[in-house]
Write an enzyme that holds these catalytic residues in place. Structure first.
Site, PDB file in Angstrom:
ATOM      1  N   GLY A   1      -4.384   2.808  14.724  1.00 52.06           N
ATOM      2  CA  GLY A   1      -2.927   2.719  14.659  1.00 52.06           C
ATOM      3  C   GLY A   1      -2.268   3.839  15.445  1.00 52.06           C
ATOM      4  O   GLY A   1      -2.918   4.557  16.199  1.00 52.06           O
TER       5      GLY A   1
ATOM      6  N   SER B   1      -2.996  -0.198  10.590  1.00 54.25           N
ATOM      7  CA  SER B   1      -1.574  -0.022  10.864  1.00 54.25           C
ATOM      8  C   SER B   1      -1.171  -0.820  12.110  1.00 54.25           C
ATOM      9  O   SER B   1      -1.366  -2.036  12.160  1.00 54.25           O
ATOM     10  CB  SER B   1      -1.260   1.472  11.013  1.00 54.25           C
ATOM     11  N   ALA B   2      -0.608  -0.156  13.131  1.00 55.11           N
ATOM     12  CA  ALA B   2      -0.247  -0.875  14.359  1.00 55.11           C
ATOM     13  C   ALA B   2      -1.470  -1.517  14.987  1.00 55.11           C
ATOM     14  O   ALA B   2      -1.392  -2.594  15.592  1.00 55.11           O
ATOM     15  CB  ALA B   2       0.411   0.087  15.353  1.00 55.11           C
TER      16      ALA B   2
ATOM     17  N   ASP C   1       2.638   2.173  -0.157  1.00 54.96           N
ATOM     18  CA  ASP C   1       2.788   2.323   1.288  1.00 54.96           C
ATOM     19  C   ASP C   1       4.257   2.126   1.648  1.00 54.96           C
ATOM     20  O   ASP C   1       4.799   1.030   1.492  1.00 54.96           O
ATOM     21  CB  ASP C   1       1.917   1.289   2.007  1.00 54.96           C
TER      22      ASP C   1
ATOM     23  N   HIS D   1       0.206   4.891   2.897  1.00 54.65           N
ATOM     24  CA  HIS D   1      -0.178   4.357   4.202  1.00 54.65           C
ATOM     25  C   HIS D   1      -1.416   5.043   4.763  1.00 54.65           C
ATOM     26  O   HIS D   1      -2.203   4.424   5.481  1.00 54.65           O
ATOM     27  CB  HIS D   1       0.999   4.512   5.180  1.00 54.65           C
TER      28      HIS D   1
END
Length: 421
Positions: free
Chosen positions: A156, A228-229, A330, A362
């Site tokens: 991420g 994540s990303a 998160d 997160h």
């Protein structure tokens, strides 16, 4: 296929300088200084140890040089992030929180960084494409018997500061369980937009599928993991490939059938729901839309939305088992994102499961829990799925000694309180 390792990376041009290793004959030839006639009768006094010392010194200098280049890259990414976020009260506060968070976890970070740069089990910056960031790191288990299962991991970083080195801790923990890990780097914004990121990751997956056997990996047991990303980018790459195969039969580079399962950690899968959320948290709407190639592209890069489209429905059955992990606390990406994606997948006939971890943030699943040592529930779940096809391997991974703690518990708790994520 011959695979070369990237050497020192030039930050001005983005091109890698390839330095071929010395040939065995050259490496075995003593230098002139070592063969100088030092004895009275004209004989030669040899010092075999000095050659090895020179080799080690040269190797150490190369490692330090590479570490300096990597540090420069990370510093540049941080400055780019600050430039886009701007300077204001909110970001000064967030920056100070990040500094405190990093300081509290520093005992663990130092050990992971040392492992990343100096462990013989890590092969850094393997070239998988022509773009400047088309590199990946490999984490090789110590055992060399038999072909190993493989994880292709996408890190991420808010689509702006993603970096393959972020996967060092996960790579280390999974390698301890007999799993090869390939951490795929990709272009970040503004070097590239979301389309470039998905293209890079797809190319990295293709490299793993077609070349991992050269490193002892089993090409029939490849798993995709994103965080994540990176979870969003990996999901886009997977779905796009399934759509191409369904519509055009395009399996020239890699096939979805080669991926046994996809694991998404704390990911976001519907960008239409996240624009305002990210804006409130400081990833402003104008920046986010620039990353995602405009508002009209949000649907195109939202896997949860795409699987409902008629053009993608026939591609959903091609997808592997989807397993998502999310913490209930998160705040960076709400856990509802994973829940909604799993619900949509199940409604359209895909096999999907969700694991929610009460009170986890997160970064807990990806950083604090692995730094805590002991038994990591999420990593154990991933390893159990990967080893489930081989009963013997499954038994082996269950007896792996509990990981050593890298950060004291009180520092982990304080880090959780000041975390800006």
């Amino acid at each position: 296929m011959k695979v070369e390792l990237a050497g020192r990376t030039s930050q001005t041009t983005g091109k890698a300088e390839e330095t071929p290793p010395p040939s065995p004959a050259t490496a075995a030839t003593p230098s002139a200084a070592e063969d100088a006639p030092l004895l009275p009768d004209g004989g030669v006094r040899r010092r075999p140890g000095s050659g090895r010392f020179a080799q080690r010194s040269g190797s150490f200098r190369r490692e330090v040089g590479r570490a300096a280049a990597e540090t420069f890259l990370l510093t540049r990414l941080t400055l780019i992030l600050l430039r886009y976020l701007g300077i204001g009260y909110r970001w000064i506060r967030q920056f100070l929180a990040l500094c405190c968070y990093t300081f509290l976890l520093m005992p663990g970070f130092i050990q992971v960084v040392y492992y990343y740069f100096f462990s013989s089990q890590v092969r850094r910056s393997v070239v998988y494409g022509d773009e400047p960031r088309n590199r990946l790191d490999l984490y090789i288990p110590t055992s060399t018997t038999g072909l190993k299962p493989v994880v292709a991991f996408v890190t991420g970083g808010a689509w702006i500061i993603g970096y393959k080195g972020w996967g060092a801790l996960l790579g280390r923990r999974l390698a301890e369980r007999g799993i090869i890990v390939a951490c795929i780097d990709y272009r970040n914004f503004p070097q590239g937009t979301i389309g470039d990121m998905v293209e890079d990751v797809s190319q990295g997956i293709s490299f793993v599928c077609n070349n991992i056997s050269s490193y002892g990996g089993d090409p029939n047991r490849i798993y995709l993991v994103g965080q994540s990303a990176g979870a969003h980018i990996a999901a886009c790459a997977l779905l796009n490939q399934a759509i191409r195969e369904c519509g055009e039969g395009d399996t020239s580079s890699w096939s979805v059938s080669q991926i046994k399962a996809y694991f998404g950690i704390s990911g976001g899968y519907n960008l239409l729901n996240l624009v305002d959320h990210f804006h409130r948290r400081g990833l402003y709407r104008s920046i986010f839309l620039s990353i995602m190639e405009g508002e009209k592209s949000l649907q195109k890069f939202s896997p949860q939305v795409m699987i409902k489209e008629s053009s993608a429905r026939s591609a959903v059955p091609l997808l592997p088992h989807i397993i998502l992990f999310h913490g209930t606390s998160d705040h960076s990406i709400p856990p509802a994102e994973s829940q909604a994606f799993v619900d949509a997948l199940q409604q359209h006939g895909a096999k999907a499961d969700l694991f929610l971890y009460e009170g986890k943030t997160h970064t807990d699943l990806f950083l604090q829990d692995p730094l805590r040592g002991g038994r990591d529930k999420m990593l154990e779940e991933i390893a159990s799925v990967i080893h489930s096809e081989d009963l013997d391997k499954s038994a082996d991974h269950m007896v792996v000694p509990a990981a050593r703690r890298l950060v004291p518990e009180f520092m982990l708790k304080l880090a959780g309180r000041v975390s800006p994520f």
